[in-house]
Design an enzyme around this catalytic site. Structure first.
Site, PDB file in Angstrom:
ATOM      1  N   ASP A   1      17.526   6.547   1.471  1.00 24.42           N
ATOM      2  CA  ASP A   1      17.332   5.920   0.150  1.00 24.42           C
ATOM      3  C   ASP A   1      17.374   6.961  -0.969  1.00 24.42           C
ATOM      4  OD1 ASP A   1      14.847   6.932   0.966  1.00 24.42           O
ATOM      5  OD2 ASP A   1      13.699   5.227   0.219  1.00 24.42           O
TER       6      ASP A   1
ATOM      7  N   TYR B   1       8.381  16.083   4.276  1.00 25.47           N
ATOM      8  CA  TYR B   1       9.246  15.133   3.561  1.00 25.47           C
ATOM      9  C   TYR B   1       9.956  15.830   2.399  1.00 25.47           C
ATOM     10  CZ  TYR B   1      10.323  10.966   0.709  1.00 25.47           C
ATOM     11  OH  TYR B   1      10.946   9.991  -0.050  1.00 25.47           O
TER      12      TYR B   1
ATOM     13  N   SER C   1       1.197   0.286   1.202  1.00 26.54           N
ATOM     14  CA  SER C   1       1.023   0.662  -0.215  1.00 26.54           C
ATOM     15  C   SER C   1       1.872  -0.228  -1.120  1.00 26.54           C
ATOM     16  CB  SER C   1       1.348   2.136  -0.438  1.00 26.54           C
ATOM     17  OG  SER C   1       2.686   2.438  -0.092  1.00 26.54           O
TER      18      SER C   1
ATOM     19  N   ASP D   1      10.685   0.320  -0.287  1.00 29.72           N
ATOM     20  CA  ASP D   1       9.455  -0.370   0.104  1.00 29.72           C
ATOM     21  C   ASP D   1       9.114  -1.501  -0.861  1.00 29.72           C
ATOM     22  OD1 ASP D   1       9.555   1.735   1.813  1.00 29.72           O
ATOM     23  OD2 ASP D   1       7.670   2.667   1.172  1.00 29.72           O
TER      24      ASP D   1
ATOM     25  N   GLU E   1      17.695   5.182   7.601  1.00 27.43           N
ATOM     26  CA  GLU E   1      16.410   5.874   7.443  1.00 27.43           C
ATOM     27  C   GLU E   1      16.624   7.239   6.797  1.00 27.43           C
ATOM     28  OE1 GLU E   1      13.349   4.666   7.008  1.00 27.43           O
ATOM     29  OE2 GLU E   1      13.434   3.824   9.028  1.00 27.43           O
TER      30      GLU E   1
ATOM     31  N   GLY F   1      -0.836   3.179   6.512  1.00 28.91           N
ATOM     32  CA  GLY F   1      -0.302   4.489   6.877  1.00 28.91           C
ATOM     33  C   GLY F   1       0.461   4.510   8.180  1.00 28.91           C
TER      34      GLY F   1
HETATM   35  P1  ADP Z   1       2.029   2.994   4.203  1.00 31.58           P
HETATM   36  O1  ADP Z   1       3.120   3.495   5.079  1.00 31.58           O
HETATM   37  O2  ADP Z   1       1.157   2.016   4.929  1.00 31.58           O
HETATM   38  O3  ADP Z   1       2.524   2.496   2.891  1.00 31.58           O
HETATM   39  P2  ADP Z   1       0.794   4.951   2.509  1.00 31.58           P
HETATM   40  O4  ADP Z   1       0.160   6.237   2.798  1.00 31.58           O
HETATM   41  O5  ADP Z   1       2.001   4.937   1.628  1.00 31.58           O
HETATM   42  O6  ADP Z   1       1.103   4.261   3.914  1.00 31.58           O
HETATM   43  O7  ADP Z   1      -0.251   3.969   1.826  1.00 31.58           O
HETATM   44  C1  ADP Z   1      -1.521   3.774   2.390  1.00 31.58           C
HETATM   45  C2  ADP Z   1      -2.557   3.727   1.281  1.00 31.58           C
HETATM   46  O8  ADP Z   1      -2.417   2.514   0.519  1.00 31.58           O
HETATM   47  C3  ADP Z   1      -3.972   3.666   1.819  1.00 31.58           C
HETATM   48  O9  ADP Z   1      -4.463   4.970   2.085  1.00 31.58           O
HETATM   49  C4  ADP Z   1      -4.726   2.998   0.672  1.00 31.58           C
HETATM   50  O10 ADP Z   1      -5.024   3.915  -0.353  1.00 31.58           O
HETATM   51  C5  ADP Z   1      -3.686   2.005   0.148  1.00 31.58           C
HETATM   52  N1  ADP Z   1      -3.900   0.732   0.847  1.00 31.58           N
HETATM   53  C6  ADP Z   1      -3.117   0.174   1.788  1.00 31.58           C
HETATM   54  N2  ADP Z   1      -3.637  -0.972   2.277  1.00 31.58           N
HETATM   55  C7  ADP Z   1      -4.811  -1.140   1.642  1.00 31.58           C
HETATM   56  C8  ADP Z   1      -5.845  -2.131   1.722  1.00 31.58           C
HETATM   57  N3  ADP Z   1      -5.768  -3.152   2.579  1.00 31.58           N
HETATM   58  N4  ADP Z   1      -6.916  -1.969   0.925  1.00 31.58           N
HETATM   59  C9  ADP Z   1      -7.005  -0.937   0.071  1.00 31.58           C
HETATM   60  N5  ADP Z   1      -6.077   0.017  -0.043  1.00 31.58           N
HETATM   61  C10 ADP Z   1      -4.985  -0.060   0.729  1.00 31.58           C
HETATM   62 MG    MG Z   2       3.620   3.635   1.487  1.00 35.08          MG
END
Ligand code: ADP
Ligand code: MG
Length: 391
Positions: free
Chosen positions: A37, A227, A134, A178, A34, A128
């Site tokens: 990367d 971060y 994402s 990821d 962790e 998130g």
């Molecule tokens: P994670 O750790 O889940 O990747 P991030 O902050 O990197 O968290 O990404 C989350 C973002 O990705 C959300 O705020 C949204 O913009 C997009 N996202 C994730 N899942 C969806 C979904 N099911 N529908 C639309 N957008 C999504």
């Molecule tokens: Mg993400």
């Protein structure tokens, strides 16, 4: 499957016909390695059995229209509007649409075709919480455009373009893990990735071991500053250590022995951050032979050490994550438990004897709720396949 039915129905209602295709791309969980990367280290993720699903059809117009079913929002863009991050009506593209639009942008940069489409998508990867919703969105759209464009790229190349989209279009400075895990996942296997060479191999997870993910339900905002500070501390450590170790390019090149010899020359905080990275990279290099020998017990200990290091040295834990991990580590059948993902909230990952997993999940949920005051979500998950076209 419910979620596929759901997006298929919405697609038919919205666009007046059934979708031509369905793609899926999973989230991921990282078992070890962790915050290494971006230090050229090794990571050990698995794709999980939760994914983003996209229903899509090509369209004759040059406009791509997306409907995010989970958000109940819609956006339209085209190759003409992609640079300016606007919709076809010139309004700014909403944040959530930057992920799929970023994929289109990265594909255009790579001179690959991005046939316009109508699409509806939904996901059961929580947003998130550190399971990489994402990347699962990005990789699902990568498969969609690949299907319509009839071009073929190796999965790792797709992952790299997804990372480029997230780094340069969305503006999140993530590493390659990821998108890699979402693109390259293999059923019942962990993926050991060398973040420097991008070489990787699969390591089977014994069938009597379950991966249990526990979501603290705590989401910290504004953690990108923290971060970036951690990344800067790692870079500073390399700069300072280079005076004595001129061959090093990143913390990956520093052995634990050399680190202990020269650590006195680092400022206190930088030395803590760098120690986590150097020792975590050492742990991941032990992991391969332990897992191949089926020594889950010892591997689990490395996970526990990883958590302590993230908490005390890298300082990216939070009280709720610490509670979830502490309870888990005492429970019957648990080999190892630690926070997973960037930290400051989100999920823990636990390796648990399969026959004990249900009881473990239940007891952990009760214990966490009574101590932390929130009801957690707990998923017993399996290492699953990477991004793919289903129909
Ligand atoms: P994670 O750790 O889940 O990747 P991030 O902050 O990197 O968290 O990404 C989350 C973002 O990705 C959300 O705020 C949204 O913009 C997009 N996202 C994730 N899942 C969806 C979904 N099911 N529908 C639309 N957008 C999504
Ligand atoms: Mg993400």
């Amino acid at each position: 499957m419910e979620i596929i039915e759901h997006i298929t129905n919405i697609f038919s209602e919205t666009f007046g016909e059934k979708p031509a295709h369905i793609a899926r791309a999973p989230g991921r969980v990282n078992l070890l390695g962790e915050h290494v990367d971006y230090n050229d280290g090794f990571v050990l993720p698995a794709a999980i059995d939760r994914a983003t699903y996209v229903a899509f059809s090509p369209t004759d117009s040059d406009q791509t229209t997306l409907l995010a079913a989970d958000l109940n929002q819609r956006a339209s863009f085209s190759t003409q509007t992609i640079q300016s991050k606007t919709e076809t009506d010139s309004s700014p593209l909403p944040d959530w649409a930057h992920y799929p639009a970023g994929v289109m942008w990265a594909l255009l940069e790579a001179k690959l075709s991005t046939q316009a489409m109508n699409a509806v998508y939904a996901s059961n990867v929580p947003r998130g919480s550190g399971l990489s919703s994402s990347a699962s969105v990005e990789m699902a759209f990568m498969i969609a455009w690949q299907t319509l464009g009839k071009w073929i790229l190796p999965a790792m190349q797709c992952a790299l373009l997804g990372q480029k989209a997230e780094n340069q279009y969305v503006g999140v400075n993530c590493g390659i893990m990821d998108q890699f895990a979402s693109a390259c996942g293999v059923e019942n296997n962990l993926l050991l990735l060398d973040c420097r060479s991008l070489e990787w191999k699969t390591i089977p997870l014994p069938s009597d071991v379950a991966i249990v993910i526990a979501d603290t339900m705590v989401r910290r905002k504004l953690t990108s500053g923290e971060y970036n500070k951690r990344r800067a501390a790692c870079e500073e450590a390399v700069r300072l250590l280079q005076k004595d170790l001129p061959h090093i390019k990143s913390l990956r090149d520093v052995s634990v022995e050399d680190f202990n010899r020269f650590v006195g020359k680092l400022p206190e905080e930088v030395s803590k951050r760098a120690r986590h990275v150097v020792e975590e990279i050492e742990r991941t290099s032990q992991a391969e032979s332990l897992l191949e020998a089926g020594n889950i017990q010892h591997f689990g200990k490395l996970m526990n050490e990883c958590h302590a290091s993230l908490r005390d040295l890298y300082e990216v834990s939070c009280p709720e994550l610490d509670v979830m991990v502490r309870i888990a580590q005492y429970l019957d059948g648990c080999y190892g438990a630690r926070l997973t993902g960037a930290g400051f909230g989100g999920c823990t990952v636990n390796l648990v004897a399969l026959e004990k997993a249900k009881k473990f999940a239940q007891t952990l949920a009760e214990g966490y709720q009574s101590e932390a005051g929130y009801q957690p979500e707990i998923y017993i998950t399996r290492a699953s396949r990477g991004a793919e076209l289903l129909v």
